[in-house]
Design a protein around this motif. Sequence first.
Motif, PDB file in Angstrom:
ATOM      1  N   ALA A  24       0.817  -1.219   0.000  1.00 58.58           N
ATOM      2  CA  ALA A  24       0.000   0.000   0.000  1.00 58.58           C
ATOM      3  C   ALA A  24       0.847   1.265   0.000  1.00 58.58           C
ATOM      4  CB  ALA A  24      -0.935  -0.006   1.213  1.00 58.58           C
ATOM      5  N   LEU A  25       1.977   1.231   0.724  1.00 60.27           N
ATOM      6  CA  LEU A  25       2.827   2.423   0.846  1.00 60.27           C
ATOM      7  C   LEU A  25       3.983   2.434  -0.141  1.00 60.27           C
ATOM      8  CD1 LEU A  25       3.032   2.754   4.750  1.00 60.27           C
ATOM      9  CD2 LEU A  25       1.436   3.840   3.165  1.00 60.27           C
ATOM     10  N   HIS A  26       4.032   1.401  -1.016  1.00 58.10           N
ATOM     11  CA  HIS A  26       5.095   1.304  -2.020  1.00 58.10           C
ATOM     12  C   HIS A  26       6.476   1.301  -1.367  1.00 58.10           C
ATOM     13  CE1 HIS A  26       1.955   1.958  -4.982  1.00 58.10           C
ATOM     14  NE2 HIS A  26       1.601   3.076  -4.354  1.00 58.10           N
ATOM     15  N   LEU A  27       6.593   0.480  -0.328  1.00 61.85           N
ATOM     16  CA  LEU A  27       7.852   0.309   0.391  1.00 61.85           C
ATOM     17  C   LEU A  27       8.210  -1.175   0.388  1.00 61.85           C
ATOM     18  CD1 LEU A  27       7.089   2.521   3.529  1.00 61.85           C
ATOM     19  CD2 LEU A  27       8.536   3.164   1.584  1.00 61.85           C
ATOM     20  N   SER A  28       9.409  -1.470   0.792  1.00 68.65           N
ATOM     21  CA  SER A  28       9.787  -2.865   1.000  1.00 68.65           C
ATOM     22  C   SER A  28       9.330  -3.287   2.388  1.00 68.65           C
ATOM     23  CB  SER A  28      11.302  -3.032   0.873  1.00 68.65           C
ATOM     24  OG  SER A  28      11.947  -2.357   1.935  1.00 68.65           O
ATOM     25  N   PRO A  29       9.081  -4.580   2.613  1.00 64.27           N
ATOM     26  CA  PRO A  29       8.718  -5.031   3.961  1.00 64.27           C
ATOM     27  C   PRO A  29       9.757  -4.659   5.016  1.00 64.27           C
ATOM     28  CG  PRO A  29       8.226  -6.743   2.357  1.00 64.27           C
ATOM     29  CD  PRO A  29       8.989  -5.673   1.614  1.00 64.27           C
ATOM     30  N   SER A  30      11.023  -4.681   4.629  1.00 65.08           N
ATOM     31  CA  SER A  30      12.059  -4.318   5.606  1.00 65.08           C
ATOM     32  C   SER A  30      11.959  -2.843   5.987  1.00 65.08           C
ATOM     33  CB  SER A  30      13.444  -4.633   5.043  1.00 65.08           C
ATOM     34  OG  SER A  30      13.702  -3.874   3.865  1.00 65.08           O
ATOM     35  N   ALA A  31      11.598  -1.985   5.026  1.00 64.52           N
ATOM     36  CA  ALA A  31      11.446  -0.559   5.328  1.00 64.52           C
ATOM     37  C   ALA A  31      10.275  -0.337   6.279  1.00 64.52           C
ATOM     38  CB  ALA A  31      11.236   0.235   4.042  1.00 64.52           C
ATOM     39  N   VAL A  32       9.197  -1.089   6.082  1.00 63.47           N
ATOM     40  CA  VAL A  32       8.066  -0.997   6.997  1.00 63.47           C
ATOM     41  C   VAL A  32       8.479  -1.422   8.398  1.00 63.47           C
ATOM     42  CG1 VAL A  32       5.789  -1.960   7.546  1.00 63.47           C
ATOM     43  CG2 VAL A  32       6.345  -1.328   5.188  1.00 63.47           C
ATOM     44  N   SER A  33       9.210  -2.523   8.499  1.00 61.84           N
ATOM     45  CA  SER A  33       9.674  -3.001   9.802  1.00 61.84           C
ATOM     46  C   SER A  33      10.588  -1.982  10.470  1.00 61.84           C
ATOM     47  CB  SER A  33      10.404  -4.337   9.641  1.00 61.84           C
ATOM     48  OG  SER A  33       9.535  -5.330   9.124  1.00 61.84           O
ATOM     49  N   GLN A  34      11.432  -1.313   9.694  1.00 59.42           N
ATOM     50  CA  GLN A  34      12.329  -0.306  10.245  1.00 59.42           C
ATOM     51  C   GLN A  34      11.547   0.883  10.795  1.00 59.42           C
ATOM     52  OE1 GLN A  34      15.132   0.656   7.172  1.00 59.42           O
ATOM     53  NE2 GLN A  34      15.977  -1.422   7.083  1.00 59.42           N
TER      54      GLN A  34
END
Length: 309
Positions: A24-34
Amino acid sequence: MEVHHLRTLRELRDRGSVTAVAQALHLSPSAVSQQLASLQRGVQLPLTEQRGRVLVLTPAGERLADAGGEVLESLARAENSVAEYLLARREPVSVTAFHSAGLAWFPSLIASSLADPDGPAVRCRDEDVSINGFIDLVGDHDVVIAHRPLASDPWPGQRVHVTPVLQEPIDVAIHREHPLAKQQTVSLPDLVGETWVAAHEGFALEPLLVQAMFASAGTPIQITHRVNEFNLVAAIIAETRMVGLLPRYTGLIPYFREHVVLRPIQSLALGRHIDVLTRPEAQSRVSTRSVIERIVKIAEETRRHAEGS
């Protein structure tokens, strides 16, 4: 706390997984976790916890997500305060609706948008979802036209802004030449032995039929076909003399009114609420409010026309 961190937390609450948030936010899962980890460092209580393979919010995380929604709403109002008069009204607005509302209202909504070059352009999409699915659509569309049975629980106000549009009665649909068509109303005993076309399990009209079954003191109702699309229901009734439930204002296009009639059931209040659901920050935009006002006006015109015909 960073605003984008609060947005990420709110998205995790609404979408249910890190993967869905990343998409949804056009990010990588790792970026979301960070981002979630960065937000956690500024809070003493745990905001998330691992439940099996899924990351979910703790009660503290739920409270912060609610507060974050209020922050995002306030920021949206601030961002629109200068551009609201000239620019915000022309911003496109995405609208999604269940099938019968789309069929009844999308043509007029699109036509009114085309006739107003200074107003918002609408982007319409139909969605056939269960009652619980409408809340999930709010994350992907500015305006969600949703429905629920009269006796059902209200929409969760902490997650969405609700604009009531219409309270629509639900009637029994029968062929014009069916013996019951001569009556102005029908009773549950009148319907004993009829073969039904019903909505899918979990969809808005299906609980209404279940309610009718309980109200009929245990008289069994034979459901032979499960069909959600109302014009298909009407087509089946027109050819087979089966019966079904259809909304009074939005359930029939003119063609089928030549073959199918609607009759209320005595002593049984069947109906549905039709509402517009939006995220609070979308509701704060002039363009969104303008489209919602058009939808409410078109719905009222549909109701008056149906009652006058």
